[in-house]
Enzyme design. Structure first.
Site, mmCIF file in Angstrom:
data_model
loop_
_atom_site.group_PDB
_atom_site.id
_atom_site.type_symbol
_atom_site.label_atom_id
_atom_site.label_comp_id
_atom_site.label_asym_id
_atom_site.label_seq_id
_atom_site.Cartn_x
_atom_site.Cartn_y
_atom_site.Cartn_z
ATOM 1 N N TYR A 1 12.953 13.697 9.035
ATOM 2 C CA TYR A 1 13.243 13.928 7.609
ATOM 3 C C TYR A 1 12.219 14.879 6.957
ATOM 4 C CZ TYR A 1 13.484 12.597 2.617
ATOM 5 O OH TYR A 1 13.546 12.599 1.247
ATOM 6 N N SER B 1 -0.090 7.648 4.820
ATOM 7 C CA SER B 1 0.823 7.055 3.839
ATOM 8 C C SER B 1 0.029 6.313 2.778
ATOM 9 C CB SER B 1 1.734 6.071 4.580
ATOM 10 O OG SER B 1 2.425 5.264 3.670
ATOM 11 N N ALA B 2 0.631 6.201 1.589
ATOM 12 C CA ALA B 2 0.033 5.385 0.527
ATOM 13 C C ALA B 2 -0.030 3.923 0.941
ATOM 14 C CB ALA B 2 0.861 5.527 -0.746
ATOM 15 N N TYR C 1 2.789 -1.284 10.973
ATOM 16 C CA TYR C 1 3.007 0.130 10.649
ATOM 17 C C TYR C 1 1.815 0.668 9.843
ATOM 18 C CZ TYR C 1 4.461 4.221 8.033
ATOM 19 O OH TYR C 1 4.484 5.471 7.462
ATOM 20 N N LYS D 1 -1.383 3.498 10.783
ATOM 21 C CA LYS D 1 -1.823 4.669 10.004
ATOM 22 C C LYS D 1 -3.318 4.560 9.697
ATOM 23 C CE LYS D 1 2.051 6.890 9.674
ATOM 24 N NZ LYS D 1 2.224 8.164 10.350
ATOM 25 N N ARG E 1 7.098 2.773 -8.287
ATOM 26 C CA ARG E 1 6.590 3.630 -7.204
ATOM 27 C C ARG E 1 6.521 5.079 -7.690
ATOM 28 N NH1 ARG E 1 6.178 -0.793 -5.757
ATOM 29 N NH2 ARG E 1 6.697 -1.773 -3.765
HETATM 30 P P1 NAD Z 1 11.330 10.500 10.734
HETATM 31 O O1 NAD Z 1 11.546 9.283 11.569
HETATM 32 O O2 NAD Z 1 12.509 11.116 10.087
HETATM 33 O O3 NAD Z 1 10.567 11.617 11.593
HETATM 34 C C1 NAD Z 1 9.652 11.303 12.610
HETATM 35 C C2 NAD Z 1 10.019 12.118 13.824
HETATM 36 O O4 NAD Z 1 9.104 11.826 14.885
HETATM 37 C C3 NAD Z 1 11.424 11.821 14.351
HETATM 38 O O5 NAD Z 1 12.120 13.026 14.518
HETATM 39 C C4 NAD Z 1 11.179 11.125 15.692
HETATM 40 O O6 NAD Z 1 12.203 11.402 16.623
HETATM 41 C C5 NAD Z 1 9.836 11.702 16.105
HETATM 42 N N1 NAD Z 1 9.039 10.825 16.976
HETATM 43 C C6 NAD Z 1 8.771 9.518 16.840
HETATM 44 N N2 NAD Z 1 7.984 9.085 17.841
HETATM 45 C C7 NAD Z 1 7.734 10.163 18.637
HETATM 46 C C8 NAD Z 1 7.002 10.351 19.823
HETATM 47 N N3 NAD Z 1 6.358 9.331 20.406
HETATM 48 N N4 NAD Z 1 6.959 11.587 20.378
HETATM 49 C C9 NAD Z 1 7.624 12.629 19.805
HETATM 50 N N5 NAD Z 1 8.346 12.496 18.668
HETATM 51 C C10 NAD Z 1 8.402 11.279 18.103
HETATM 52 O O7 NAD Z 1 10.223 10.110 9.653
HETATM 53 P P2 NAD Z 1 9.740 10.919 8.373
HETATM 54 O O8 NAD Z 1 10.187 10.164 7.179
HETATM 55 O O9 NAD Z 1 10.059 12.350 8.506
HETATM 56 O O10 NAD Z 1 8.170 10.680 8.498
HETATM 57 C C11 NAD Z 1 7.323 11.615 9.134
HETATM 58 C C12 NAD Z 1 5.916 11.043 9.177
HETATM 59 O O11 NAD Z 1 5.487 10.738 7.852
HETATM 60 C C13 NAD Z 1 5.798 9.732 9.960
HETATM 61 O O12 NAD Z 1 4.586 9.739 10.674
HETATM 62 C C14 NAD Z 1 5.779 8.667 8.878
HETATM 63 O O13 NAD Z 1 5.092 7.504 9.278
HETATM 64 C C15 NAD Z 1 5.041 9.397 7.765
HETATM 65 N N6 NAD Z 1 5.364 8.884 6.437
HETATM 66 C C16 NAD Z 1 6.676 8.804 6.040
HETATM 67 C C17 NAD Z 1 6.983 8.273 4.794
HETATM 68 C C18 NAD Z 1 8.423 8.149 4.359
HETATM 69 O O14 NAD Z 1 8.700 7.385 3.451
HETATM 70 N N7 NAD Z 1 9.369 8.862 4.946
HETATM 71 C C19 NAD Z 1 5.956 7.871 3.938
HETATM 72 C C20 NAD Z 1 4.630 8.000 4.358
HETATM 73 C C21 NAD Z 1 4.348 8.504 5.612
HETATM 74 C C1 UD1 Z 2 8.069 1.018 1.895
HETATM 75 C C2 UD1 Z 2 7.129 0.423 2.928
HETATM 76 C C3 UD1 Z 2 5.893 1.303 3.038
HETATM 77 C C4 UD1 Z 2 6.284 2.761 3.335
HETATM 78 C C5 UD1 Z 2 7.246 3.238 2.246
HETATM 79 C C6 UD1 Z 2 7.733 4.644 2.443
HETATM 80 C C7 UD1 Z 2 7.539 -1.986 2.844
HETATM 81 C C8 UD1 Z 2 6.981 -3.334 2.475
HETATM 82 N N1 UD1 Z 2 6.772 -0.927 2.531
HETATM 83 O O1 UD1 Z 2 7.382 1.055 0.680
HETATM 84 O O2 UD1 Z 2 5.048 0.824 4.054
HETATM 85 O O3 UD1 Z 2 5.136 3.568 3.363
HETATM 86 O O4 UD1 Z 2 8.387 2.364 2.230
HETATM 87 O O5 UD1 Z 2 8.570 4.737 3.550
HETATM 88 O O6 UD1 Z 2 8.610 -1.875 3.425
HETATM 89 N N2 UD1 Z 2 13.751 -1.917 -3.281
HETATM 90 C C9 UD1 Z 2 14.803 -2.677 -3.743
HETATM 91 N N3 UD1 Z 2 15.919 -2.746 -2.956
HETATM 92 C C10 UD1 Z 2 16.041 -2.098 -1.761
HETATM 93 C C11 UD1 Z 2 14.953 -1.325 -1.306
HETATM 94 C C12 UD1 Z 2 13.817 -1.264 -2.093
HETATM 95 O O7 UD1 Z 2 14.730 -3.278 -4.803
HETATM 96 O O8 UD1 Z 2 17.088 -2.228 -1.098
HETATM 97 C C13 UD1 Z 2 12.544 -1.792 -4.128
HETATM 98 C C14 UD1 Z 2 11.265 -2.289 -3.497
HETATM 99 O O9 UD1 Z 2 11.068 -3.636 -3.754
HETATM 100 C C15 UD1 Z 2 10.237 -1.367 -4.174
HETATM 101 C C16 UD1 Z 2 10.988 -0.070 -4.426
HETATM 102 O O10 UD1 Z 2 12.367 -0.409 -4.375
HETATM 103 O O11 UD1 Z 2 9.855 -1.918 -5.414
HETATM 104 C C17 UD1 Z 2 10.720 1.008 -3.372
HETATM 105 O O12 UD1 Z 2 10.976 0.459 -2.092
HETATM 106 P P1 UD1 Z 2 10.897 1.365 -0.750
HETATM 107 O O13 UD1 Z 2 11.714 2.585 -0.930
HETATM 108 O O14 UD1 Z 2 11.221 0.481 0.401
HETATM 109 O O15 UD1 Z 2 9.376 1.839 -0.694
HETATM 110 P P2 UD1 Z 2 8.014 0.969 -0.720
HETATM 111 O O16 UD1 Z 2 8.275 -0.452 -1.000
HETATM 112 O O17 UD1 Z 2 7.079 1.674 -1.619
#
Ligand code: NAD
Ligand code: UD1
Length: 346
Positions: A16, A129-130, A153, A157, A235
């Site tokens: 993503y 991540s936060a 998870y 991080k 958030r």
């Molecule tokens: P995503 O799952 O869409 O992308 C991660 C990609 O890494 C995927 O394409 C997956 O196939 C690949 N991958 C996973 N394990 C692998 C491995 N061992 N070797 C090679 N490729 C591998 O996730 P995203 O939302 O794009 O997130 C990207 C990064 O940002 C992640 O590290 C995630 O933890 C971090 N992050 C995401 C969020 C969020 O909410 N999306 C928030 C904070 C941090």
């Molecule tokens: C979640 C993860 C966090 C990760 C982040 C971004 C948990 C406990 N935390 O955080 O580790 O870094 O996603 O990927 O899973 N909510 C609803 N209904 C839903 C889904 C969410 O009410 O179906 C609410 C949650 O309670 C929260 C807000 O929406 O208040 C945002 O939720 P979400 O998108 O899952 O993000 P985080 O909780 O911040």
């Protein structure tokens, strides 16, 4: 070997945030090589990025835990740096399968760092991540706020952050830009790429958009008794295009240092919190879709409020989020309505 200091290895580039960042990198003049095992993404995302940028992207299917495979990539290309997105990110799954999470996120990162060191590639942008801030004592959260995590998870991080800090202490050659993302949402304005969760989404925005498109019947709002503006969780939602631009700015920052900065944590958020109900209302208004919802119990591990101080990103990188909640909802909806089944045909 080619000699191209503009070349960036993007691990997890089919995912993503990675796919959006590839577009931002291309627009900034970088050449990209994607390395991904496709465990949570599809080749179709790469095809679409290629067609959006108007040229093929080099893609290597491989795992970051496979040092030999990585060595082949580093032998074939001379990289300026690595943007390291590859990893697993589902909190609930990490509780059920902690070893899988530590293996991918921690061991995989160690293997990648070892290969980078062998090839003297010392510029890294890491996806933190936060979540590493746990339940914050004060808001907004700045980079020196206390860190603590309650699930595997988040721990994975945090462990990587500690590894990067130790690495920077041991060797002064590294630029380790550690980006702490708040809540990434939205999609590319073309509607061609976006977030494509497997199964039922865990996160709020993809859940809302799947209700809007009719794949899910109603949203469960986890708790309406938090000490927030309307009782629902708050958030800091950030548009994925702003986030992508932050990675380009982080690379430019590394490029312009005369002395390496070592471990450099930087928040990427808007600095503004929105509640669940505010997001639901904005989405309904922007899209004209009804979002039926009900209040349910709080989700285990959730916190009341979380939003960033984004001052450091502005000072150091000159970066600032520009997209509004309205943009985030409109772009999510464009992607969801044009691709009701994500990257799958049906
Ligand atoms: P995503 O799952 O869409 O992308 C991660 C990609 O890494 C995927 O394409 C997956 O196939 C690949 N991958 C996973 N394990 C692998 C491995 N061992 N070797 C090679 N490729 C591998 O996730 P995203 O939302 O794009 O997130 C990207 C990064 O940002 C992640 O590290 C995630 O933890 C971090 N992050 C995401 C969020 C969020 O909410 N999306 C928030 C904070 C941090
Ligand atoms: C979640 C993860 C966090 C990760 C982040 C971004 C948990 C406990 N935390 O955080 O580790 O870094 O996603 O990927 O899973 N909510 C609803 N209904 C839903 C889904 C969410 O009410 O179906 C609410 C949650 O309670 C929260 C807000 O929406 O208040 C945002 O939720 P979400 O998108 O899952 O993000 P985080 O909780 O911040």
């Amino acid at each position: 070997m080619e000699n191209n200091k503009n070349k960036i290895l993007v691990t997890g580039g089919a995912g993503y945030i990675g796919s959006h960042t590839c577009i931002a990198l291309h627009e900034a003049g970088y050449e990209i090589v994607i390395y991904d095992n496709l465990s949570n993404s599809s080749k179709e995302a790469i095809n679409r990025v290629s067609s959006l940028i108007g040229k093929p992207i080099e893609f290597i299917e491989g795992d970051i835990r496979d040092a030999e495979s990585l060595r082949k990539v580093f032998t074939a290309h001379q990289f300026f740096g690595v943007i390291h997105f590859a990893g697993l990110k589902a909190v609930g799954e990490s509780v059920a399968k902690p070893l899988m999470y530590y293996s991918n996120n921690v061991s995989g990162t160690i293997t990648l760092l070892e290969v980078m060191a062998e090839y003297k590639v010392t510029n890294l942008v890491f996806s933190s991540s936060a979540t590493v801030y746990g339940d914050p004592e004060t808001l907004p959260i700045n980079e020196s706020s206390k860190r603590s995590c309650t699930n595997p998870y988040g721990q994975s991080k945090l462990v990587v952050e500690h590894i990067l800090e130790d690495l920077a202490t041991s060797n002064k050659q590294w630029n380790l830009i550690n980006l702490r993302y708040f809540n990434p949402v939205g999609a590319h304005t073309s509607g061609q790429i976006g977030e494509d969760p497997n199964d039922i989404p865990n996160n709020l925005m993809p859940y809302i958009s799947q209700v809007a498109v009719g794949k899910l019947t109603k949203l469960n709002i986890f708790g309406n008794d938090y000490p927030t503006v309307d009782g629902t969780g708050v958030r800091d939602y950030i548009h994925v295009t702003d986030l992508a631009k932050g990675h380009v700015d982080a690379l430019r920052y590394a490029e312009h240092q005369t002395t390496p900065v070592g471990f450099m944590p930087i928040n990427l958020g808007t600095g503004k919190g929105s509640s669940v109900l505010e997001l639901v209302t904005a989405f309904a208004e922007v899209t004209g879709q009804k979002i039926p919802y009900q209040f349910t119990a709080r989700r285990a591990g959730d916190i009341a409020s979380c939003y960033a101080s984004a001052d450091k990103a502005k000072q150091l990188l000159g970066w600032e989020a520009t997209h509004t909640i309205t943009d985030m909802c409109a772009d999510t909806w464009r992607w969801q309505s044009m691709n009701p089944y994500g990257y799958k045909a049906s």
